[in-house]
Design an enzyme around this catalytic site. Structure first.
Site, PDB file in Angstrom:
ATOM      1  N   ASP A  12       1.895   2.769   8.049  1.00 17.09           N
ATOM      2  CA  ASP A  12       1.101   1.534   8.065  1.00 17.09           C
ATOM      3  C   ASP A  12      -0.383   1.777   8.317  1.00 17.09           C
ATOM      4  O   ASP A  12      -1.100   0.875   8.751  1.00 17.09           O
ATOM      5  CB  ASP A  12       1.632   0.532   9.101  1.00 17.09           C
ATOM      6  N   ALA A  13      -0.866   2.985   8.032  1.00 14.82           N
ATOM      7  CA  ALA A  13      -2.306   3.240   8.147  1.00 14.82           C
ATOM      8  C   ALA A  13      -3.075   2.561   7.020  1.00 14.82           C
ATOM      9  O   ALA A  13      -4.281   2.324   7.132  1.00 14.82           O
ATOM     10  CB  ALA A  13      -2.586   4.744   8.141  1.00 14.82           C
ATOM     11  N   THR A  16      -1.089   2.492   0.868  1.00 12.96           N
ATOM     12  CA  THR A  16      -0.920   1.759  -0.383  1.00 12.96           C
ATOM     13  C   THR A  16      -2.129   0.886  -0.686  1.00 12.96           C
ATOM     14  O   THR A  16      -2.557   0.781  -1.847  1.00 12.96           O
ATOM     15  CB  THR A  16       0.354   0.898  -0.337  1.00 12.96           C
ATOM     16  N   LYS A  37       4.651   6.975  -6.527  1.00 13.36           N
ATOM     17  CA  LYS A  37       5.269   6.929  -5.196  1.00 13.36           C
ATOM     18  C   LYS A  37       6.601   7.648  -5.347  1.00 13.36           C
ATOM     19  O   LYS A  37       7.652   7.017  -5.552  1.00 13.36           O
ATOM     20  CB  LYS A  37       5.462   5.477  -4.758  1.00 13.36           C
TER      21      LYS A  37
END
EC number: 6.3.3.3
Length: 233
Positions: A12-13, A16, A37
């Site tokens: 979650d940095a 995407t 991906k």
């Protein structure tokens, strides 16, 4: 043609967001794009099969278009680390398998190809290999997404050290603001960014502000104004 592996300081940095944002930026300049991906957990069951929202975001910004299974060949339902997801599914995936799928796609005549990892640099792929090994296996320079919040200096520096220790090139980094209060003191925020620029010793390709009020489907386009394309190698 430029190809990069995208990793993050943690889950979650904003990998995407940045990957899709860079693809959208390239498209706005008339460039051909491809976002991959290779392995994704946290997928939804659909009539067409398992689908991952991150992979769909990359697919939507890949032109000319390719089939979902090309963008995300290995999809798993539980939102857990890849080695645990594959174990639950009763299978095992190796770097060689991922490389066999990704390597030919890197030869596609696209101006920009981005391969997004999962989790952080040290996330396991199986009992003996890390997913980051795909970057070194395919000799891909790395773009690091730094989740900007308390503790990011340590996380970013350790990740950069690990990237270089593994023999990969850190081609650049992008800051993604996760905690609004982290930027409340403008001077301190600027000092943190300056520390990252100095200690990471790689070009900063942008700093993305919090985009929580932007509709999820539009977030990559909203990030475009805050990003720069890497210069290539």
């Amino acid at each position: 043609m430029t190809r990069y592996f995208i990793t993050g300081t943690d889950t979650d940095a904003g990998k995407t967001l940045v990957t899709a944002g860079l693809l959208a930026l390239a498209r706005s300049r008339g460039l051909s794009t491809l976002g991959l991906k290779p392995i994704a957990s946290g997928c939804r069951r659909t009539g067409a099969g398992l689908r991952n929202d991150d992979a769909l975001a990359l697919m939507a910004r890949s032109v000319p278009a390719l089939a979902y299974e090309t963008v995300n060949p290995f999809a798993f339902e539980p939102a857990i680390a890849p080695h645990l997801a594959t174990r639950q599914a009763g299978t095992n995936i190796s770097l060689a398998q991922l490389g066999e799928h990704v390597a030919p796609l890197l030869e596609e005549p696209r101006d920009l190809i981005l391969v997004e990892g999962a989790g952080g640099w040290r996330v396991p792929l199986n009992d003996s290999e890390d997913l980051s090994g795909l970057a070194t296996h395919l000799d891909l320079p790395v773009i690091l997404v730094v989740g900007l919040r308390l503790g990011c200096l340590n996380h970013a520096r350790l990740t950069a050290e690990a990237i270089r220790a593994d023999g990969a090139k850190l081609a650049g980094w992008v800051g993604n603001l996760l905690a609004a209060d982290f930027a409340r003191d403008a001077s301190l925020y600027a000092d943190n960014l300056a520390t990252l620029q100095h200690t990471l010793d790689a070009p900063c390709l942008g700093v993305v502000p919090r985009l929580s009020r932007v509709a999820p489907a539009r977030r990559p386009e909203a990030a475009v104004a805050h990003l720069e394309l890497p210069e290539g190698d």
